[in-house]
Design a protein around this motif. Structure first.
Motif, PDB file in Angstrom:
ATOM      1  N   LYS A   6      21.504   6.651 -81.316  1.00 17.28           N
ATOM      2  CA  LYS A   6      20.275   5.944 -80.964  1.00 17.28           C
ATOM      3  C   LYS A   6      20.420   4.461 -81.292  1.00 17.28           C
ATOM      4  O   LYS A   6      21.068   4.089 -82.274  1.00 17.28           O
ATOM      5  CB  LYS A   6      19.081   6.523 -81.720  1.00 17.28           C
ATOM      6  N   ARG A   7      19.781   3.626 -80.481  1.00 14.54           N
ATOM      7  CA  ARG A   7      19.857   2.176 -80.658  1.00 14.54           C
ATOM      8  C   ARG A   7      19.254   1.765 -82.001  1.00 14.54           C
ATOM      9  O   ARG A   7      18.172   2.195 -82.368  1.00 14.54           O
ATOM     10  CB  ARG A   7      19.119   1.486 -79.521  1.00 14.54           C
ATOM     11  N   PHE A   8      19.987   0.952 -82.730  1.00  9.99           N
ATOM     12  CA  PHE A   8      19.606   0.387 -84.028  1.00  9.99           C
ATOM     13  C   PHE A   8      19.491   1.425 -85.146  1.00  9.99           C
ATOM     14  O   PHE A   8      18.932   1.137 -86.192  1.00  9.99           O
ATOM     15  CB  PHE A   8      18.306  -0.428 -83.945  1.00  9.99           C
ATOM     16  N   TYR A   9      20.034   2.627 -84.941  1.00  9.53           N
ATOM     17  CA  TYR A   9      19.970   3.633 -86.007  1.00  9.53           C
ATOM     18  C   TYR A   9      20.838   3.204 -87.187  1.00  9.53           C
ATOM     19  O   TYR A   9      21.978   2.792 -87.016  1.00  9.53           O
ATOM     20  CB  TYR A   9      20.442   5.000 -85.509  1.00  9.53           C
ATOM     21  N   ARG A  10      20.272   3.301 -88.368  1.00  8.69           N
ATOM     22  CA  ARG A  10      20.989   3.000 -89.613  1.00  8.69           C
ATOM     23  C   ARG A  10      20.655   4.095 -90.606  1.00  8.69           C
ATOM     24  O   ARG A  10      19.503   4.314 -90.936  1.00  8.69           O
ATOM     25  CB  ARG A  10      20.557   1.648 -90.169  1.00  8.69           C
ATOM     26  N   SER A  11      21.661   4.774 -91.091  1.00  9.04           N
ATOM     27  CA  SER A  11      21.473   5.804 -92.099  1.00  9.04           C
ATOM     28  C   SER A  11      20.918   5.182 -93.375  1.00  9.04           C
ATOM     29  O   SER A  11      21.276   4.053 -93.720  1.00  9.04           O
ATOM     30  CB  SER A  11      22.823   6.474 -92.379  1.00  9.04           C
ATOM     31  N   PRO A  12      20.059   5.885 -94.094  1.00 11.44           N
ATOM     32  CA  PRO A  12      19.542   5.341 -95.358  1.00 11.44           C
ATOM     33  C   PRO A  12      20.656   4.964 -96.339  1.00 11.44           C
ATOM     34  O   PRO A  12      20.487   4.038 -97.128  1.00 11.44           O
ATOM     35  CB  PRO A  12      18.691   6.476 -95.918  1.00 11.44           C
ATOM     36  N   GLU A  13      21.792   5.650 -96.283  1.00 16.28           N
ATOM     37  CA  GLU A  13      22.897   5.370 -97.195  1.00 16.28           C
ATOM     38  C   GLU A  13      23.558   4.017 -96.940  1.00 16.28           C
ATOM     39  O   GLU A  13      24.226   3.475 -97.801  1.00 16.28           O
ATOM     40  CB  GLU A  13      23.971   6.469 -97.134  1.00 16.28           C
TER      41      GLU A  13
END
Length: 59
Positions: A6-13
């Motif tokens: 997904k666009r701009f997805y960043r894992s919390p980690e």
């Protein structure tokens, strides 16, 4: 579809690390336009393996 595409997805980690979260999105988008696709096998703490598949065209 998994969230990592997904666009701009960043894992919390990794939200505090450098990056914008668009690389896998763009890769997947390009593959879709070329009638291909990408898959991922991932194990937390061990790594990920991405596979890219493109249509076999003979002209």
């Amino acid at each position: 579809m998994t969230d990592i595409f997904k666009r701009f997805y960043r894992s919390p980690e990794v939200e505090n690390m450098e990056g914008s979260g668009i690389g896998l999105y763009f890769s997947n988008l390009i593959l879709e336009k070329e009638k291909g696709y990408m898959t991922v096998d991932s194990e937390y703490g061990k790594g990920s393996c991405f596979s890219v598949f493109l249509q076999n065209c003979k002209n």
